[in-house]
Design an enzyme around this catalytic site. Structure first.
Site, PDB file in Angstrom:
ATOM      1  N   ASP A 174      25.496  34.067  -0.026  1.00 11.73           N
ATOM      2  CA  ASP A 174      24.576  33.366   0.943  1.00 11.73           C
ATOM      3  C   ASP A 174      24.038  33.854   1.975  1.00 11.73           C
ATOM      4  O   ASP A 174      24.293  34.832   2.628  1.00 11.73           O
ATOM      5  CB  ASP A 174      25.801  32.405   1.651  1.00 11.73           C
ATOM      6  CG  ASP A 174      26.189  31.056   0.882  1.00 11.73           C
ATOM      7  OD1 ASP A 174      25.500  30.751   0.228  1.00 11.73           O
ATOM      8  OD2 ASP A 174      27.454  30.699   1.298  1.00 11.73           O
ATOM      9  N   ASP A 225      29.084  32.010   2.639  1.00 17.99           N
ATOM     10  CA  ASP A 225      29.429  32.254   4.235  1.00 17.99           C
ATOM     11  C   ASP A 225      30.783  31.266   4.647  1.00 17.99           C
ATOM     12  O   ASP A 225      31.081  31.626   5.761  1.00 17.99           O
ATOM     13  CB  ASP A 225      28.270  32.021   4.858  1.00 17.99           C
ATOM     14  CG  ASP A 225      27.897  30.566   4.585  1.00 17.99           C
ATOM     15  OD1 ASP A 225      28.418  29.593   3.960  1.00 17.99           O
ATOM     16  OD2 ASP A 225      26.677  30.014   5.368  1.00 17.99           O
ATOM     17  N   SER A 226      31.327  30.914   3.523  1.00 20.37           N
ATOM     18  CA  SER A 226      32.720  30.072   3.767  1.00 20.37           C
ATOM     19  C   SER A 226      33.880  31.133   4.462  1.00 20.37           C
ATOM     20  O   SER A 226      34.853  31.042   4.808  1.00 20.37           O
ATOM     21  CB  SER A 226      33.229  29.317   2.483  1.00 20.37           C
ATOM     22  OG  SER A 226      33.191  30.435   1.566  1.00 20.37           O
ATOM     23  N   GLU A 235      20.408  27.024   2.247  1.00 18.95           N
ATOM     24  CA  GLU A 235      20.770  25.543   2.494  1.00 18.95           C
ATOM     25  C   GLU A 235      19.610  24.731   3.043  1.00 18.95           C
ATOM     26  O   GLU A 235      19.224  25.281   3.873  1.00 18.95           O
ATOM     27  CB  GLU A 235      22.010  25.563   3.517  1.00 18.95           C
ATOM     28  CG  GLU A 235      23.271  26.198   2.975  1.00 18.95           C
ATOM     29  CD  GLU A 235      24.397  25.872   4.120  1.00 18.95           C
ATOM     30  OE1 GLU A 235      24.441  25.404   4.907  1.00 18.95           O
ATOM     31  OE2 GLU A 235      25.457  26.598   3.737  1.00 18.95           O
ATOM     32  N   GLU A 243      26.730  19.695  -3.000  1.00 14.97           N
ATOM     33  CA  GLU A 243      28.092  19.681  -2.278  1.00 14.97           C
ATOM     34  C   GLU A 243      28.416  18.394  -1.654  1.00 14.97           C
ATOM     35  O   GLU A 243      27.418  17.937  -0.947  1.00 14.97           O
ATOM     36  CB  GLU A 243      28.069  20.703  -1.032  1.00 14.97           C
ATOM     37  CG  GLU A 243      29.328  20.773  -0.374  1.00 14.97           C
ATOM     38  CD  GLU A 243      29.655  21.866   0.663  1.00 14.97           C
ATOM     39  OE1 GLU A 243      29.095  22.866   0.644  1.00 14.97           O
ATOM     40  OE2 GLU A 243      30.916  21.991   1.366  1.00 14.97           O
ATOM     41  N   LYS A 289      21.520  32.239  -1.877  1.00 16.15           N
ATOM     42  CA  LYS A 289      21.449  30.890  -1.838  1.00 16.15           C
ATOM     43  C   LYS A 289      21.212  30.558  -0.100  1.00 16.15           C
ATOM     44  O   LYS A 289      21.754  31.181   0.564  1.00 16.15           O
ATOM     45  CB  LYS A 289      23.037  30.276  -2.125  1.00 16.15           C
ATOM     46  CG  LYS A 289      23.254  29.001  -1.887  1.00 16.15           C
ATOM     47  CD  LYS A 289      24.395  28.403  -2.695  1.00 16.15           C
ATOM     48  CE  LYS A 289      25.823  28.550  -1.930  1.00 16.15           C
ATOM     49  NZ  LYS A 289      25.894  28.042  -0.560  1.00 16.15           N
TER      50      LYS A 289
HETATM   51  O1  KIV Z   1      30.219  29.405   1.401  1.00 19.31           O
HETATM   52  C1  KIV Z   1      30.596  28.748   0.288  1.00 19.31           C
HETATM   53  O2  KIV Z   1      31.661  29.111  -0.111  1.00 19.31           O
HETATM   54  C2  KIV Z   1      29.772  27.809  -0.363  1.00 19.31           C
HETATM   55  C3  KIV Z   1      30.721  26.672  -1.194  1.00 19.31           C
HETATM   56  C4  KIV Z   1      31.432  25.618  -0.242  1.00 19.31           C
HETATM   57  C5  KIV Z   1      29.768  26.198  -2.386  1.00 19.31           C
HETATM   58  O3  KIV Z   1      28.564  27.459  -0.047  1.00 19.31           O
END
Ligand code: KIV
Length: 263
Positions: free
Chosen positions: A84, A45-46, A114, A181, A112
């Site tokens: 994510d 989600d970056s 969080e 992280e 993934k």
């Molecule tokens: O969203 C993402 O790219 C991430 C990385 C920073 C690990 O979670």
């Protein structure tokens, strides 16, 4: 290269061989990254920050994650794809199962989420239904407002001990991987030793089982200052493909990250 699976990556951990992970958000980059042998692609989600220009990952929607995961899956040549679940898309059991189902149908092989020990219920629900889960611990960007900024986590012994216990607890709940992280290198090493599932690090020191970087950071094209834990692999590379290849090789031989690229 034959398709990388959870089994492959768990075997790599058991044999002490490191593996590399890079973010990608479209078919072209997914194709290049997978073709050079990077074992896993993270549709992170970056993308809210590096593609959309937001100052956090919070505005990213499930539909956007599905769109980018579909594109990555089309370009991918055998890497494992992790996607994510975006902010608030797993706040209730129903939302969590619905959102994870959408990403798996879009082509993800693992999702993934969080948080900390409280993720245990969601992990159990998904794992029981055949969805592998990676638990993202340490600096969790979706909680940036609660954390008060993008800060290194687990610096004092109480919070470090808590993170070790959370990692063990989530492994017990059925997590297939941990992503750490921005934690002190010593804590990255300790957590990797304490669980049997693969631990992927970003800013977590050289001793995790795998490394991940945001593609834009390691190509040196992120606006502003590059994070301390990243490296510009375009310096000295002959092409973008060569930069990906050098990153993969440096993770494999343990030369990335070095001590100064950690906390
Ligand atoms: O969203 C993402 O790219 C991430 C990385 C920073 C690990 O979670």
């Amino acid at each position: 290269m034959s398709n990388i699976t959870l089994h492959t990556l768990t075997k790599l951990k058991q044999s002490g061989e490191k593996f590399s992970v890079l973010t990608a958000y479209d078919a072209t980059f997914a194709h290049i990254i997978s073709s050079v042998g990077v074992e896993m692609i993270l549709v992170g989600d970056s993308l809210g920050m590096v593609l959309q220009g937001h100052d956090s990952t919070l505005p990213v929607t499930l539909d956007e994650m599905v769109y980018h995961t579909t594109a990555v899956a089309r370009g991918n040549k055998g890497s494992m794809i992790m996607a994510d679940l975006p902010f608030m898309s797993y706040a209730t059991d129903e939302q969590c199962m619905h959102s994870a189902g959408k990403l798996m149908q879009a082509g993800a092989h693992i999702i993934k989420i969080e948080g900390g020990a409280w993720l245990d219920r969601s992990i159990r629900l998904l794992a029981d239904r055949g969805v592998p889960v990676c638990a993202h611990l340490g600096l969790t960007p979706q909680a940036v407002n609660k954390l008060g900024g993008y800060r290194v986590q687990g610096k004092d012994s109480a919070s470090a001990q808590q993170m070790i216990e959370d990692a063990r607890h989530l492994e017990q709940a059925g997590a297939s991987m941990i992503l750490l992280e921005c934690v002190p290198s010593i804590l990255g090493a300790e957590i990797s030793r304490n669980v049997d599932i693969p631990v992927i690090g970003i800013g977590a020191g050289p001793d995790t089982d795998a490394q991940v970087l945001v593609m834009h950071d390691m190509l040196g094209i992120t606006p502003g200052r590059r994070p301390r834990f990243s490296r510009n692999f375009m310096e000295g590379a002959s092409s973008i493909e060569d930069a990906f290849r050098q990153y993969h090789a440096a993770v494999k031989d343990g030369s990335f990250p070095n001590q100064s690229e950690g906390f």
